[in-house]
Design a protein around this motif. Structure first.
Motif, PDB file in Angstrom:
ATOM      1  N   VAL A  78       0.951  -1.265   0.175  1.00 45.66           N
ATOM      2  CA  VAL A  78      -0.339  -0.239   0.083  1.00 45.66           C
ATOM      3  C   VAL A  78       0.907   1.155   0.033  1.00 45.66           C
ATOM      4  O   VAL A  78       0.003   2.735  -0.231  1.00 45.66           O
ATOM      5  CB  VAL A  78      -1.294   0.049   1.160  1.00 45.66           C
ATOM      6  N   CYS A  80       2.902   3.014   1.997  1.00 40.16           N
ATOM      7  CA  CYS A  80       3.415   2.872   3.377  1.00 40.16           C
ATOM      8  C   CYS A  80       4.207   3.098   3.075  1.00 40.16           C
ATOM      9  O   CYS A  80       4.547   4.371   4.654  1.00 40.16           O
ATOM     10  CB  CYS A  80       2.672   2.121   4.574  1.00 40.16           C
ATOM     11  N   MET A  81       5.557   3.235   2.882  1.00 40.37           N
ATOM     12  CA  MET A  81       6.951   3.410   2.856  1.00 40.37           C
ATOM     13  C   MET A  81       8.064   3.158   4.433  1.00 40.37           C
ATOM     14  O   MET A  81       8.815   3.260   4.784  1.00 40.37           O
ATOM     15  CB  MET A  81       7.341   4.902   3.400  1.00 40.37           C
ATOM     16  N   LEU A  82       7.315   2.226   5.559  1.00 36.47           N
ATOM     17  CA  LEU A  82       7.865   1.685   6.472  1.00 36.47           C
ATOM     18  C   LEU A  82       8.959   1.053   5.820  1.00 36.47           C
ATOM     19  O   LEU A  82      10.199   0.942   6.526  1.00 36.47           O
ATOM     20  CB  LEU A  82       6.513   0.714   7.574  1.00 36.47           C
ATOM     21  N   SER A  84      11.202   0.916   3.660  1.00 31.44           N
ATOM     22  CA  SER A  84      12.032   2.038   3.237  1.00 31.44           C
ATOM     23  C   SER A  84      12.751   3.378   4.291  1.00 31.44           C
ATOM     24  O   SER A  84      13.874   3.658   3.956  1.00 31.44           O
ATOM     25  CB  SER A  84      11.662   3.279   1.494  1.00 31.44           C
ATOM     26  N   THR A  85      11.649   3.274   5.736  1.00 35.98           N
ATOM     27  CA  THR A  85      11.947   4.077   6.287  1.00 35.98           C
ATOM     28  C   THR A  85      12.736   2.956   7.290  1.00 35.98           C
ATOM     29  O   THR A  85      14.039   3.862   7.044  1.00 35.98           O
ATOM     30  CB  THR A  85      10.875   4.018   6.956  1.00 35.98           C
ATOM     31  N   ALA A  96       4.434   6.332  -4.626  1.00 35.36           N
ATOM     32  CA  ALA A  96       2.743   6.283  -4.460  1.00 35.36           C
ATOM     33  C   ALA A  96       1.908   6.541  -5.268  1.00 35.36           C
ATOM     34  O   ALA A  96       2.396   8.043  -5.916  1.00 35.36           O
ATOM     35  CB  ALA A  96       2.934   6.687  -3.059  1.00 35.36           C
ATOM     36  N   ILE A 104      -9.270   0.857  -1.315  1.00 32.34           N
ATOM     37  CA  ILE A 104      -7.771   0.897  -2.088  1.00 32.34           C
ATOM     38  C   ILE A 104      -6.720   1.986  -1.654  1.00 32.34           C
ATOM     39  O   ILE A 104      -5.516   1.705  -0.950  1.00 32.34           O
ATOM     40  CB  ILE A 104      -7.145  -0.241  -3.125  1.00 32.34           C
ATOM     41  N   GLU A 105      -7.001   2.650  -2.064  1.00 30.59           N
ATOM     42  CA  GLU A 105      -6.702   4.173  -1.689  1.00 30.59           C
ATOM     43  C   GLU A 105      -5.021   4.674  -2.814  1.00 30.59           C
ATOM     44  O   GLU A 105      -5.349   4.971  -3.221  1.00 30.59           O
ATOM     45  CB  GLU A 105      -6.463   4.776  -0.166  1.00 30.59           C
ATOM     46  N   LYS A 106      -4.233   3.926  -2.273  1.00 34.01           N
ATOM     47  CA  LYS A 106      -2.996   3.816  -1.901  1.00 34.01           C
ATOM     48  C   LYS A 106      -1.767   2.501  -2.808  1.00 34.01           C
ATOM     49  O   LYS A 106      -2.700   2.032  -2.217  1.00 34.01           O
ATOM     50  CB  LYS A 106      -2.424   4.268  -0.936  1.00 34.01           C
TER      51      LYS A 106
END
Ligand code: SF4
Ligand code: SF4
Ligand code: SF4
Ligand code: SF4
Ligand code: FES
Lengths: 173, 553
Positions: A78, A80-82, A84-85, A96, A104-106
């Protein structure tokens, strides 16, 4: 807590060692002995005839990343970039975008992992809240002649993806 | 003046102060959602409940006023249980969309849950579902499931913009924020509701999904879109500006900024001038540098002497204006004050018709006789008085056809930060830094000197420079003495030579600025200012571009 310091006594080299010659000869003798043992006796060989013969990896071996899929085959991630964080090598690049389906949105329009920069630490799969990225493919990244094919994109990552048993959206969704 | 005790600490406050404000002054944190210092008090979220001695029930700290001899406890077991219960209630039907929610990382609900609850959900039925990703207007998207019904957005529309587009519809768990039928949320200040929404229910279409907030570096600065000089925070990532958000300044913009100011960063990123150009000489050199064109400009100015003109940009920072004035006077050029239109949209809240950030500052530095404007310039240039004209800034409100007006001018030079018709017809184009790439000071229409700060590095490096650096190069080539080495040094000279700026330094200007003629003394009541900061706003690490690590830029 006080640290315990244990002094290590270094062994002084004797004349025999520091003149090198006897030690070199001793090393050559070991190599030669092993050579003949392998050639004639064919015993205790640890080398495998890779890639014809492959070794079974341990279950928790971290291989090439894969992106998991939703029931309809779309990407589960989704964006959320967690991952890559969490990534200490900064090698996950996600862009994104807004999905047409509002439930689904993103979703990740672009999802790239630079495998040459990746250190295969597994933090990304650890961080993912959606079971969307996994490193359980058991595959290596293959050698290439240039850098660019190692920067693998969404399509390559999804190719080896599969369905997840986790329920998207949590249990009361 | 009631005196009360909060968690054992005694404090004396003015009559009418709420418990929350008193606690804020003592540095005691009370969690909130619906309270915003700029709006009326709704006291509907109950997050701020505290225990008061001799009162049978807990009281909302944002609403209850201090009374003499009151004893308040913010951290008893009863308060903690209340906070947990309130958070469980608010989170009951909350989708916990954090992975796809733009607010994650600066979400008050996340923060309060992490700090005051951390209990798991006990809900065993299905959650109530509401509208997802529903556009409320051209700039804003609502996620009704994430809304905690604090009514901050409703109150903003009723009290600040007085447009009242938003309302809460239905009852109980089906309550939902909505616009009146047939109405949309579209006013010049509408994007402020995105900032004040404590959760991710309101998101701005402009910033949606662009960047996770924790990746960005924050720099305090000033909006240069109009003469008001609203305080902003520039959020940037990898040397790209991602968004502007308002910063609180009690003397300028309070908590708000207008939408056009907020979106103005796109203007700077889309139309930058990044290459030097010289169409006059067919130079044999294939690549010309910024230095080459600056030297060329210097030669043209010196040759023309009195037949040259400088057109200043009414948005350029004081430091640049100071250097430009020195240079122009040394060369003998005529000076004009140009810039963008002065008839922009204006209203009582913030926006001012003058779309330039520093007219007041430049006028103060230029001395007692005001600089002639663009109308005079057009008259003079049409009469053929000038052989060389140097425009500072790419944007000047001008005639439809600059080319026709300037046809008799043999050298048209522009120190251009941003592309325009004028830049297209200029002979010498010297690329300059946009305001976000440099330090400086600007003075708003009310005479407040404020700092703009560098949020991103100069890019392309070695090609663009701040105006004053280019002007310094021109001055040196023209044989003048120019020793300035930084914006701070130039500001020091301004302070030394202009009584209105007396005693000021960059450090004294600080975050909130100083009025002209204040002799370096602040006019902000710090006590009142701390009381008026939104207590639920997340704290951002202030970063100085020079102290950031390379990967943070
Ligand atoms: S394995 Fe580690 S280094 Fe590689 S992408 Fe994942 S987090 Fe980054
Ligand atoms: S953490 Fe998982 S869901 Fe989030 S961006 Fe990475 S792969 Fe996608
Ligand atoms: S509003 Fe806050 S808690 Fe709710 S989904 Fe968004 S980030 Fe998560
Ligand atoms: S949309 Fe945001 S600001 Fe408006 S009531 Fe809901 S949570 Fe509050
Ligand atoms: S009731 Fe006090 S902050 Fe909402």
């Amino acid at each position: 807590m006080a640290a315990t310091v244990r002094p290590v006594q270094r062994k002084e080299f004797k004349f025999r060692e520091s003149s090198y010659l006897p030690e070199v000869l001793r090393g050559l003798a070991i190599t030669t002995r092993q050579f003949w043992r392998n050639l004639v006796g064919q015993r205790d060989i640890v080398t495998l005839q890779y890639p014809e013969v492959k070794k079974r990896y341990p279950n928790r071996f971290r291989g090439r990343h894969r992106l998991m899929l939703r029931d309809d085959g779309q990407v589960r991630c989704v964006a959320c970039m967690l991952c890559s964080t969490a990534c200490p090598a900064n090698c996950i690049h996600i862009v994104a975008a807004e999905h047409t389906n509002t439930s689904i949105e993103k979703f990740p329009q672009k999802f790239e992992i630079d495998l040459l920069v990746c250190i295969y630490c597994g933090f990304c799969e650890e961080a993912c809240p959606c079971d969307a990225i996994r490193m359980d493919s058991g595959r290596h990244s293959l050698p290439t002649f240039s850098r660019s094919p190692q920067n693998i994109g969404k399509i390559d990552l999804m190719e080896i993806g599969s369905l997840s048993i986790a329920k998207q959206g949590g249990k009361n969704a | 003046m009631p005196t009360l005790k909060i968690d054992g600490q005694e404090i004396q406050v003015e009559k009418g102060t709420t418990i929350l404000q008193a606690a804020q002054r003592l540095g005691i944190r009370i969690p909130t959602f619906c309270y915003h210092p700029g709006l009326s008090i709704a006291a509907n979220c109950r997050m701020c409940l505290v225990e008061v001695a001799k009162s049978p029930k807990p009281m909302p700290a944002c609403h209850a006023q201090c009374a003499d001899g009151m004893e308040v406890f913010t951290n008893t077991q009863k308060v903690q249980e209340t906070q947990k219960a309130i958070l469980e209630f608010i989170l009951l039907n909350h989708p916990v969309d954090c992975p796809i929610c733009d607010q994650a990382g600066e979400c008050v609900l996340q923060d309060n849950y992490a700090d005051y609850s951390l209990s798991p959900s006990r809900l065993f039925t299905k959650k109530v579902h509401k509208a997802k990703a529903k556009p409320l207007g051209p700039k804003i998207i609502l996620d009704a499931e994430r809304c905690i019904l604090c009514t901050r957005c409703v109150r903003f529309g009723d009290e600040i913009t007085k447009t009242g587009e938003l309302r809460v519809m239905s009852r109980g768990e089906h309550s939902e924020i909505t616009t009146f039928p047939g109405k949309t949320l579209d006013n010049p200040y509408s994007l402020n509701v995105v900032d004040i929404c404590p959760v991710g229910a309101l998101t701005s279409i402009d910033f949606r999904f662009k960047r996770r907030v924790w990746f960005m570096s924050a720099t305090r600065s000033v909006c240069t879109e109009c003469a008001r000089g609203c305080n902003i925070r520039i959020d940037s990532f990898q040397n790209k500006i991602e968004r502007y958000v308002p910063n609180y300044n009690p003397k300028v913009n309070q908590w708000w900024i207008c939408d056009s100011g907020r979106m103005s960063h796109t203007r700077w990123t889309a139309n930058r001038v990044t290459e030097p150009r010289n169409t006059r000489t067919e130079s044999s050199k294939t690549a010309i540098s910024t230095r080459d064109v600056a030297d060329e400009m210097a030669k043209a100015l010196v040759t023309s002497g009195k037949a040259s003109a400088f057109v200043l940009d009414a948005s350029m920072p004081n430091e640049d204006a100071f250097v430009a004035l020195r240079l122009a006077r040394a060369v003998g050029s005529r000076l004009y004050l140009g810039g963008r239109a002065q008839n922009g949209p204006q209203d009582e809240l913030l926006r001012l018709a003058d779309r330039n950030a520093n007219r007041t500052g430049i006028s103060a530095i230029a001395g007692p006789s005001p600089l002639p404007g663009l109308a005079e310039f057009q008259k003079d240039v049409a009469s053929g008085a000038f052989k060389t004209v140097l425009f500072i800034g790419g944007e000047h409100e001008g005639p439809d056809k600059w080319a026709k007006l300037l046809e008799k001018v043999s050298v048209i030079g522009v120190l251009a930060d941003i592309r325009s018709d004028l830049v297209d017809i200029a002979h010498i184009v010297i690329p300059a830094a946009v305001p976000q790439m440099r330090e400086g000071t600007v003075v708003n229409s009310h005479g407040r000197v404020q700092r703009i700060r560098q949020a991103i590095r100069l890019e392309p490096a070695g090609v663009v420079f701040p105006y004053w650096r280019i002007l310094k190069r021109i001055a040196t080539t023209a044989g003048l003495e120019a020793t300035w080495n930084s914006e701070r040094a130039i500001f020091g000279e301004i302070v030394a030579s202009m009584p209105q700026f007396a005693e000021m330094t960059y450090d004294k200007l600080g975050d909130l600025g100083l009025p002209l003629g204040s002799n370096g003394l602040s006019d902000v009541d710090v006590d009142a200012a701390t009381r008026n900061i939104d207590p639920s706003a997340p704290q951002y690490r202030k970063t100085n571009i020079n102290s950031r690590m390379p990967w943070q830029h």
